[in-house]
Design an enzyme around this catalytic site. Sequence first.
Site, short mmCIF file in Angstrom:
data_model
loop_
_atom_site.label_atom_id
_atom_site.label_comp_id
_atom_site.label_asym_id
_atom_site.label_seq_id
_atom_site.Cartn_x
_atom_site.Cartn_y
_atom_site.Cartn_z
N ARG A 117 0.81 -1.24 0.00
CA ARG A 117 0.00 0.00 0.00
C ARG A 117 0.84 1.27 0.00
NH1 ARG A 117 -3.11 -2.83 3.92
NH2 ARG A 117 -4.88 -3.88 2.93
N LYS A 139 3.37 11.52 -11.34
CA LYS A 139 2.61 10.62 -12.22
C LYS A 139 3.41 9.35 -12.39
CE LYS A 139 -0.25 13.63 -15.07
NZ LYS A 139 -0.51 14.11 -16.44
N GLU A 181 10.95 19.08 -24.24
CA GLU A 181 10.14 19.38 -23.03
C GLU A 181 10.61 20.68 -22.39
OE1 GLU A 181 7.47 17.73 -22.38
OE2 GLU A 181 7.71 15.71 -23.20
N LYS A 223 7.54 23.29 -13.66
CA LYS A 223 6.74 22.08 -13.45
C LYS A 223 6.28 22.00 -12.00
CE LYS A 223 5.68 17.40 -14.28
NZ LYS A 223 5.79 16.19 -15.05
N GLU A 233 -4.38 16.92 -11.73
CA GLU A 233 -4.84 17.31 -13.07
C GLU A 233 -6.36 17.40 -13.17
OE1 GLU A 233 -2.37 15.85 -16.27
OE2 GLU A 233 -4.04 16.07 -17.65
N ARG A 237 -3.09 21.57 -14.62
CA ARG A 237 -1.93 20.71 -14.91
C ARG A 237 -1.90 20.26 -16.37
NH1 ARG A 237 0.99 16.00 -11.30
NH2 ARG A 237 2.38 15.31 -12.96
N ASN A 241 0.75 19.37 -21.03
CA ASN A 241 0.62 18.52 -22.20
C ASN A 241 0.57 19.30 -23.50
OD1 ASN A 241 0.63 15.96 -21.00
ND2 ASN A 241 -1.43 16.32 -20.24
N HIS A 244 1.14 17.53 -26.76
CA HIS A 244 1.21 16.09 -26.49
C HIS A 244 0.07 15.29 -27.12
CE1 HIS A 244 4.37 17.30 -23.83
NE2 HIS A 244 4.50 16.11 -23.26
N HIS A 248 1.22 12.18 -29.00
CA HIS A 248 0.85 10.79 -28.68
C HIS A 248 0.27 10.10 -29.91
CE1 HIS A 248 0.54 11.88 -24.14
NE2 HIS A 248 1.73 11.43 -24.44
N HIS A 261 9.64 10.01 -27.79
CA HIS A 261 8.55 10.81 -27.24
C HIS A 261 8.80 12.31 -27.45
CE1 HIS A 261 5.37 12.03 -24.48
NE2 HIS A 261 6.26 12.74 -23.79
P1 NAD Z 1 13.84 5.88 -21.46
O1 NAD Z 1 13.61 5.72 -20.03
O2 NAD Z 1 13.44 4.78 -22.37
O3 NAD Z 1 15.39 6.20 -21.71
C1 NAD Z 1 15.85 6.39 -23.02
C2 NAD Z 1 17.05 5.49 -23.35
O4 NAD Z 1 18.21 6.06 -22.80
C3 NAD Z 1 16.95 4.09 -22.80
O5 NAD Z 1 17.53 3.21 -23.72
C4 NAD Z 1 17.81 4.17 -21.54
O6 NAD Z 1 18.32 2.93 -21.13
C5 NAD Z 1 18.90 5.09 -21.99
N1 NAD Z 1 19.55 5.86 -20.93
C6 NAD Z 1 18.95 6.51 -19.91
N2 NAD Z 1 19.84 7.25 -19.25
C7 NAD Z 1 21.04 7.05 -19.84
C8 NAD Z 1 22.34 7.56 -19.62
N3 NAD Z 1 22.57 8.48 -18.69
N4 NAD Z 1 23.33 7.10 -20.40
C9 NAD Z 1 23.09 6.22 -21.39
N5 NAD Z 1 21.87 5.74 -21.68
C10 NAD Z 1 20.86 6.15 -20.91
O7 NAD Z 1 13.12 7.20 -22.04
P2 NAD Z 1 12.76 8.61 -21.40
O8 NAD Z 1 12.63 9.52 -22.56
O9 NAD Z 1 13.65 8.99 -20.29
O10 NAD Z 1 11.32 8.36 -20.77
C11 NAD Z 1 10.20 8.03 -21.55
C12 NAD Z 1 9.13 7.52 -20.63
O11 NAD Z 1 8.76 8.56 -19.72
C13 NAD Z 1 7.84 7.11 -21.34
O12 NAD Z 1 7.43 5.87 -20.83
C14 NAD Z 1 6.86 8.19 -20.96
O13 NAD Z 1 5.54 7.71 -20.90
C15 NAD Z 1 7.35 8.59 -19.61
N6 NAD Z 1 6.96 9.95 -19.20
C16 NAD Z 1 6.39 10.10 -17.99
C17 NAD Z 1 6.04 11.36 -17.53
C18 NAD Z 1 5.48 11.52 -16.15
O14 NAD Z 1 5.03 12.63 -15.81
N7 NAD Z 1 5.49 10.50 -15.35
C19 NAD Z 1 6.30 12.49 -18.32
C20 NAD Z 1 6.90 12.31 -19.57
C21 NAD Z 1 7.24 11.03 -20.00
N1 GLY Z 2 3.99 15.13 -18.13
C1 GLY Z 2 2.74 15.73 -17.80
C2 GLY Z 2 2.48 15.83 -16.35
O1 GLY Z 2 3.33 15.52 -15.53
O2 GLY Z 2 1.42 16.20 -15.96
#
Ligand code: NAD
Ligand code: GLY
Length: 360
Positions: A117, A139, A181, A223, A233, A237, A241, A244, A248, A261
């Site tokens: 939990r 999130k 971003e 942010k 949101e 919030r 996006n 986005h 998406h 992304h």
């Molecule tokens: P990712 O986590 O896939 O990382 C990108 C690539 O870089 C991967 O292959 C990873 O292994 C590699 N990598 C990471 N750090 C590294 C480093 N320092 N050196 C070498 N390689 C490295 O991609 P991302 O763009 O970081 O994240 C995308 C994800 O984030 C998606 O799933 C998306 O939905 C999510 N997201 C979430 C939010 C939120 O508010 N929670 C916001 C935006 C995106």
């Molecule tokens: N990435 C959008 C949010 O955090 O709300």
Amino acid sequence: MNRVEVELGDRSYPIFIGEDLLGSQIAAQHINGRQVALITNSTIAPLYAARVKAALGNLRVDVFELPDGEAYKNIESFGSIIDWLMDNRHNRSTTLIALGGGVVGDLTGFVAATFQRGVDFIQLPTTLLAQVDSSVGGKTAINHPRGKNMIGAFYQPKCVIADTSVFETLPDREYRAGLAEVVKYGIISDAEFFEWLEDHADGLLRKDAATLTHAIRRSVEIKAEVVASDERETGRRAILNYGHTFGHALETATGYTKLLHGEAVAIGMAAASSLSTTVTGLKPEAAARVVKLLADLGLPTRIPAGLQVQELIDLMRMDKKVIDGGLRLIVADEIGTVQVTAAVQERDVADVLARCGADQ
Ligand code: NAD
Ligand code: GLY
């Protein structure tokens, strides 16, 4: 070192930004119990896990290594981590640490929200996108075969530690995707910051330390302010996006293989800015500045060949912001000021998609 607070009452937490922080004592100072579960992936573990482990001194640290990729942000990985936590006798006083990009962060956060939990967790984001966006704001999510981020929770970390030295190993394309971003924060909230980005595009591309630290700091300040005003949101919030909904749809239409992304968001922000010239009367020169800055940062601004307007509109209707079947989009009044609107004609969206390169 820079410190930014996310003000959420008893769930408030700090974000630390600076060089060589993974080996510092900051994480240890935010851990209450004696046990730590460090969740990372097969790319990041050999680069940084030992450094993080060494900094955790006398704590008991178990390491879980996921395969790399968005495909593993799923229910099977979630189940494997829960099994592993139980096999290794983790309990409610365990702290989970996410060491990686947004994939590792979103998945680890969701495990932290649900295991027993809810247990403490710390974000150690290693991509630019994760440092300026996904690690901040609570999130957490995993993907369902029928939709991205369909299973999740709002769950805030105890702290976020953004070590800017990790960009030495981050592939350039991933780094540039994170810059999309950063540009977003200028458009949604701070015209002066947008102008600063225009003046510092070269420094950002060179990963100049002072320039980069300022860009990350200003991004997370914006942010943090937006999240503090609307954590779950219910309204404002959604401005995070910007671009986005278009983005998406582009990611889905291209099977999550062609565009990162941030690249999809860059094209989406170009489209949203073009749409704004029709919907709010955003000056065409302002929309052109958005496109130019994104291009200067090495980001795409046109829809890849072979995508149909109607296919993209149908995908945009799957967006989580859709209410009762109606599209809700973020549009800009001017650079630095945006609004959420449901008053967008499908015809105008179709025109923008065509202008940005989709086939009619
Ligand atoms: P990712 O986590 O896939 O990382 C990108 C690539 O870089 C991967 O292959 C990873 O292994 C590699 N990598 C990471 N750090 C590294 C480093 N320092 N050196 C070498 N390689 C490295 O991609 P991302 O763009 O970081 O994240 C995308 C994800 O984030 C998606 O799933 C998306 O939905 C999510 N997201 C979430 C939010 C939120 O508010 N929670 C916001 C935006 C995106
Ligand atoms: N990435 C959008 C949010 O955090 O709300």
